[in-house]
Write an enzyme that holds these catalytic residues in place. Structure first.
Site, PDB file in Angstrom:
ATOM      1  N   ILE A  18       0.832  -1.203   0.000  1.00  0.00           N
ATOM      2  CA  ILE A  18       0.000   0.000   0.000  1.00  0.00           C
ATOM      3  C   ILE A  18       0.863   1.248   0.000  1.00  0.00           C
ATOM      4  O   ILE A  18       0.589   2.216  -0.717  1.00  0.00           O
ATOM      5  CB  ILE A  18      -0.935   0.003   1.223  1.00  0.00           C
ATOM      6  CG1 ILE A  18      -1.854  -1.228   1.197  1.00  0.00           C
ATOM      7  CG2 ILE A  18      -1.782   1.278   1.256  1.00  0.00           C
ATOM      8  CD1 ILE A  18      -2.637  -1.441   2.486  1.00  0.00           C
ATOM      9  N   ASP A  63      13.998   3.956  11.297  1.00  0.00           N
ATOM     10  CA  ASP A  63      13.239   3.133  12.238  1.00  0.00           C
ATOM     11  C   ASP A  63      12.330   4.069  13.014  1.00  0.00           C
ATOM     12  O   ASP A  63      12.784   4.857  13.847  1.00  0.00           O
ATOM     13  CB  ASP A  63      14.192   2.401  13.185  1.00  0.00           C
ATOM     14  CG  ASP A  63      13.458   1.528  14.197  1.00  0.00           C
ATOM     15  OD1 ASP A  63      12.208   1.559  14.230  1.00  0.00           O
ATOM     16  OD2 ASP A  63      14.127   0.821  14.967  1.00  0.00           O
ATOM     17  N   TYR A 156      -2.706  -5.502  17.342  1.00  0.00           N
ATOM     18  CA  TYR A 156      -2.940  -4.712  16.130  1.00  0.00           C
ATOM     19  C   TYR A 156      -4.184  -3.845  16.286  1.00  0.00           C
ATOM     20  O   TYR A 156      -4.173  -2.647  15.990  1.00  0.00           O
ATOM     21  CB  TYR A 156      -3.094  -5.657  14.938  1.00  0.00           C
ATOM     22  CG  TYR A 156      -3.292  -4.979  13.608  1.00  0.00           C
ATOM     23  CD1 TYR A 156      -2.204  -4.484  12.908  1.00  0.00           C
ATOM     24  CD2 TYR A 156      -4.560  -4.846  13.041  1.00  0.00           C
ATOM     25  CE1 TYR A 156      -2.377  -3.862  11.669  1.00  0.00           C
ATOM     26  CE2 TYR A 156      -4.739  -4.236  11.818  1.00  0.00           C
ATOM     27  CZ  TYR A 156      -3.647  -3.748  11.131  1.00  0.00           C
ATOM     28  OH  TYR A 156      -3.827  -3.132   9.919  1.00  0.00           O
TER      29      TYR A 156
END
Length: 275
Positions: A18, A63, A156
């Site tokens: 994506i 990061d 999540y």
């Protein structure tokens, strides 16, 4: 609507899936794109694709959990490419599947840190400069579990619900200064992350519905979310700042529904029935 010529977009998680599609759409609309991820080869490949189409982009290995690395990376972006007009937080991690007592605690917390803390780090850096200029747009990607329970994807889901509320709080803080924040749910897209859910024993055991959805041909092209985010960057959906937009939906229909969404206070996290 004006195109994005002369603007700078930052796309995290831009090395594949994506994020790569978002970066390509931003560049095709005329924006210069800073492409971020931990993997240098992947973001360099995205940059090469953009340049191959005649666009402008640069890769920045960062990061996002490392605050100092984020601050240094964004300082380099601004120094080399100029002020940021659109910040798109697409990065994501979903590695901890199953009941919480069967999840590895470090993997569970890693999903939350990458998704939510990474989003906080980037917004914390870009928002003040946008406010100083009096304009800017921030797009944070959400997903499964944002507004509903996700029993075997609790880390999540918790992070994505957190990003949704964070986006609302951010927008309410910055909108008086001309900076708008949006949440975007891309829908179920077949990416490297979902492939891991299909290919691992834990994923097959605890998330069998993902396989069934793909077998039922529920597979949203990443271009849907990318096109929506390009429209957000153009200002088409400014009145929906602070709310969630969805990649799979028809954008013309969404535009026609804006008044109703605002009147109903829709597309936001709300708890009802507490009167």
């Amino acid at each position: 609507m004006a195109d994005l010529q002369g603007t700078l977009a930052v796309v995290t998680g831009g090395g594949r899936g994506i994020g790569r599609e978002i970066a390509l759409h931003q560049a095709r609309a005329g924006a210069t794109v800073a492409v971020l991820a931990r993997s240098a080869p992947q973001i360099e490949e995205t940059v090469a694709l953009i340049e191959g189409e005649g666009g402008k982009a640069r890769a920045y290995p960062v990061d996002l959990v490392d605050r100092s690395a984020v601050e240094a990376g964004f300082a380099a972006i601004v120094s080399e490419l100029g002020p940021i007009d659109c910040m798109i937080n697409n990065h994501g991690s979903f590695r901890a599947f199953g009941p919480i007592w069967e999840c590895d605690p470090d993997e569970w917390w890693g999903d939350v840190e990458i998704n939510l803390r990474g989003c906080f780090h980037t917004c914390r850096v870009v928002a003040p400069a946008m406010l100083e200029r009096g304009r800017g747009r921030i797009v944070n990607l959400v997903g499964g579990g944002t507004g509903t329970s996700f029993p075997h994807g609790s880390g999540y889901a918790a992070s994505k619900a957190g990003i949704m509320r964070f986006t609302e709080c951010l927008n309410d803080t910055t909108v008086p200064g001309g900076v708008l924040a949006f949440a975007v749910d891309p829908g179920l897209v077949r990416t490297a992350m979902t492939e891991m859910q299909l290919d691992t024993e834990a994923g097959r055991t605890f998330l069998p519905g993902i396989q069934q959805l793909f077998e039922d041909k529920i597979n949203v092209p990443p271009s849907k979310a990318a096109a929506l985010i390009a429209d957000i960057a153009r200002g088409r959906f400014d009145r929906l700042a602070g709310r969630m937009l969805r990649g799979p939906e028809d954008r013309d229909a969404l535009e026609r529904e804006i008044d109703a969404i605002i009147a109903d206070d829709g597309r936001a996290l709300r708890i009802t029935g507490l009167d």
